[in-house]
Design an enzyme around this catalytic site. Structure first.
Site, PDB file in Angstrom:
ATOM      1  N   HIS A 272       0.589  -0.937  -0.277  1.00 44.63           N
ATOM      2  CA  HIS A 272       0.136  -0.010   0.157  1.00 44.63           C
ATOM      3  C   HIS A 272       1.050   1.465  -0.259  1.00 44.63           C
ATOM      4  O   HIS A 272       0.754   1.749  -0.407  1.00 44.63           O
ATOM      5  CB  HIS A 272      -1.103   0.104   1.382  1.00 44.63           C
ATOM      6  CG  HIS A 272      -1.770  -1.274   1.632  1.00 44.63           C
ATOM      7  ND1 HIS A 272      -2.140  -1.580   2.540  1.00 44.63           N
ATOM      8  CD2 HIS A 272      -2.636  -1.094   0.088  1.00 44.63           C
ATOM      9  CE1 HIS A 272      -2.647  -2.937   2.526  1.00 44.63           C
ATOM     10  NE2 HIS A 272      -3.339  -2.737   0.365  1.00 44.63           N
TER      11      HIS A 272
ATOM     12  N   LYS B  18     -17.556  -7.251   7.896  1.00 47.85           N
ATOM     13  CA  LYS B  18     -16.190  -7.876   8.023  1.00 47.85           C
ATOM     14  C   LYS B  18     -15.714  -7.959   9.382  1.00 47.85           C
ATOM     15  O   LYS B  18     -15.799  -7.215  10.156  1.00 47.85           O
ATOM     16  CB  LYS B  18     -15.074  -7.351   7.190  1.00 47.85           C
ATOM     17  CG  LYS B  18     -14.717  -7.362   5.514  1.00 47.85           C
ATOM     18  CD  LYS B  18     -13.627  -7.807   5.397  1.00 47.85           C
ATOM     19  CE  LYS B  18     -13.508  -7.528   4.000  1.00 47.85           C
ATOM     20  NZ  LYS B  18     -11.377  -6.376   3.334  1.00 47.85           N
TER      21      LYS B  18
ATOM     22  N   ARG C 109      -1.658  -6.665  -8.278  1.00 45.38           N
ATOM     23  CA  ARG C 109      -0.338  -7.657  -7.656  1.00 45.38           C
ATOM     24  C   ARG C 109      -0.094  -8.500  -9.158  1.00 45.38           C
ATOM     25  O   ARG C 109       0.893  -8.464  -9.253  1.00 45.38           O
ATOM     26  CB  ARG C 109      -0.577  -8.265  -6.713  1.00 45.38           C
ATOM     27  CG  ARG C 109      -0.410  -7.077  -5.365  1.00 45.38           C
ATOM     28  CD  ARG C 109      -1.246  -8.027  -4.202  1.00 45.38           C
ATOM     29  NE  ARG C 109      -2.544  -7.475  -4.805  1.00 45.38           N
ATOM     30  CZ  ARG C 109      -3.573  -7.650  -3.339  1.00 45.38           C
ATOM     31  NH1 ARG C 109      -2.611  -7.377  -1.884  1.00 45.38           N
ATOM     32  NH2 ARG C 109      -4.765  -7.548  -3.755  1.00 45.38           N
TER      33      ARG C 109
ATOM     34  N   SER D 272      -2.614  -7.831   2.956  1.00 49.99           N
ATOM     35  CA  SER D 272      -2.909  -8.188   4.640  1.00 49.99           C
ATOM     36  C   SER D 272      -3.479  -8.710   4.968  1.00 49.99           C
ATOM     37  O   SER D 272      -2.863  -9.157   5.878  1.00 49.99           O
ATOM     38  CB  SER D 272      -4.177  -6.415   4.613  1.00 49.99           C
ATOM     39  OG  SER D 272      -3.896  -4.946   3.929  1.00 49.99           O
TER      40      SER D 272
HETATM   41  N1  ATP Z   1       1.321  -5.327  -2.342  1.00 47.08           N
HETATM   42  C1  ATP Z   1       0.474  -4.697  -2.281  1.00 47.08           C
HETATM   43  N2  ATP Z   1       1.133  -4.578  -4.113  1.00 47.08           N
HETATM   44  C2  ATP Z   1       0.023  -2.779  -5.060  1.00 47.08           C
HETATM   45  N3  ATP Z   1      -1.170  -3.081  -4.711  1.00 47.08           N
HETATM   46  C3  ATP Z   1      -1.759  -3.112  -3.196  1.00 47.08           C
HETATM   47  C4  ATP Z   1      -1.552  -5.130  -2.655  1.00 47.08           C
HETATM   48  N4  ATP Z   1      -1.444  -5.382  -1.657  1.00 47.08           N
HETATM   49  C5  ATP Z   1      -3.275  -4.327  -1.966  1.00 47.08           C
HETATM   50  N5  ATP Z   1      -2.941  -3.149  -3.023  1.00 47.08           N
HETATM   51  C6  ATP Z   1      -3.788  -2.833  -3.658  1.00 47.08           C
HETATM   52  O1  ATP Z   1      -4.346  -1.721  -2.816  1.00 47.08           O
HETATM   53  C7  ATP Z   1      -6.044  -1.563  -3.023  1.00 47.08           C
HETATM   54  C8  ATP Z   1      -6.726  -1.980  -1.090  1.00 47.08           C
HETATM   55  O2  ATP Z   1      -6.914  -2.608  -0.720  1.00 47.08           O
HETATM   56  P1  ATP Z   1      -7.150  -3.444  -0.001  1.00 47.08           P
HETATM   57  O3  ATP Z   1      -6.967  -2.785   1.576  1.00 47.08           O
HETATM   58  O4  ATP Z   1      -7.579  -4.629  -0.340  1.00 47.08           O
HETATM   59  O5  ATP Z   1      -5.810  -4.561   0.869  1.00 47.08           O
HETATM   60  P2  ATP Z   1      -5.201  -6.152   0.390  1.00 47.08           P
HETATM   61  O6  ATP Z   1      -4.261  -6.520   1.095  1.00 47.08           O
HETATM   62  O7  ATP Z   1      -5.775  -6.852  -1.021  1.00 47.08           O
HETATM   63  O8  ATP Z   1      -5.895  -6.349   1.691  1.00 47.08           O
HETATM   64  P3  ATP Z   1      -6.432  -8.198   2.079  1.00 47.08           P
HETATM   65  O9  ATP Z   1      -6.079  -9.030   2.076  1.00 47.08           O
HETATM   66  O10 ATP Z   1      -7.629  -7.552   2.966  1.00 47.08           O
HETATM   67  O11 ATP Z   1      -7.946  -8.022   0.921  1.00 47.08           O
HETATM   68  C9  ATP Z   1      -6.426  -2.617  -3.658  1.00 47.08           C
HETATM   69  O12 ATP Z   1      -6.614  -1.732  -5.269  1.00 47.08           O
HETATM   70  C10 ATP Z   1      -5.614  -3.823  -3.871  1.00 47.08           C
HETATM   71  O13 ATP Z   1      -4.773  -3.907  -5.048  1.00 47.08           O
HETATM   72 MG    MG Z   2      -8.107  -7.149  -0.659  1.00 45.46          MG
END
Ligand code: ATP
Ligand code: MG
Length: 167
Positions: free
Chosen positions: A19, A43, A92, A130
């Site tokens: 993020h 959630k 990703r 996450s």
């Molecule tokens: N490691 C990462 N690299 C690039 N983009 C990311 C990454 N992790 C999350 N994102 C992007 O950040 C945005 C917000 O994602 P979110 O809060 O759902 O995080 P997440 O890591 O996917 O969480 P969860 O595992 O709970 O789904 C989305 O567009 C997601 O694709």
């Molecule tokens: Mg996600």
């Protein structure tokens, strides 16, 4: 040209270096980037929304064009209320693509003047989520280098609190 404001929505439970990487890239590309923490009542989160906001504000303290805020309801309505013309999403892997394409096209239908922009993180973060971070920590593994230091601290505190409750 008027200010280009971008919204980066997500649950950020918790904020990871993936993020942070996307927010950094966005802050270089847009005049302002608003990190929108989704208030999702369905959630069962690890961190409360205020905790997630506090963490992100701490990490981006001193970044003048990064704002941390919360929202619920339709994303495009929230974007409108912030005068944002851009929605930022991170990609990703191919697995993110299908859902993200659906969301982007639905949001375009709802609000044709808001553009979704996808960004790829630095390679070391391409597998970080996450959910995976929480799983690894719950099982006693280290997520050092994959999340900001303050998140590592908060994760440790949460784990201790939960273990104490169980004891
Ligand atoms: N490691 C990462 N690299 C690039 N983009 C990311 C990454 N992790 C999350 N994102 C992007 O950040 C945005 C917000 O994602 P979110 O809060 O759902 O995080 P997440 O890591 O996917 O969480 P969860 O595992 O709970 O789904 C989305 O567009 C997601 O694709
Ligand atoms: Mg996600």
């Amino acid at each position: 040209m008027s200010e280009v404001i971008a919204i980066y929505p997500g649950s950020f439970d918790p904020l990871t270096n993936g993020h942070v990487d996307i927010i950094q890239r966005g802050s270089r590309l847009f005049h302002r980037i608003v990190v929108g923490v989704l208030i999702n009542l369905e959630k069962a989160p690890l961190f409360t929304v205020p905790e997630r906001v506090a963490i992100a504000r701490e990490v981006f303290r001193g970044w003048d064009n990064v704002e941390v805020d919360t929202f619920d309801g339709l994303l495009v309505e929230y974007a409108r209320s912030k005068h944002a013309g851009v929605i930022v999403r991170g990609l990703r892997a191919v697995s993110d693509f299908e859902y993200e394409l659906q969301m982007a096209l639905m949001n375009r239908r709802l609000s044709p003047d808001v553009e979704t922009v996808f960004m790829m993180p630095a390679e070391p973060y391409t597998y970080v989520s996450s959910r995976l971070v929480k799983e690894v920590v719950a099982l006693g593994g280290s997520v050092h280098g994959l999340v900001p230091g303050i998140v590592e601290d908060r994760l440790r505190e949460k784990k201790l609190a939960r273990e104490t409750l169980r004891a």
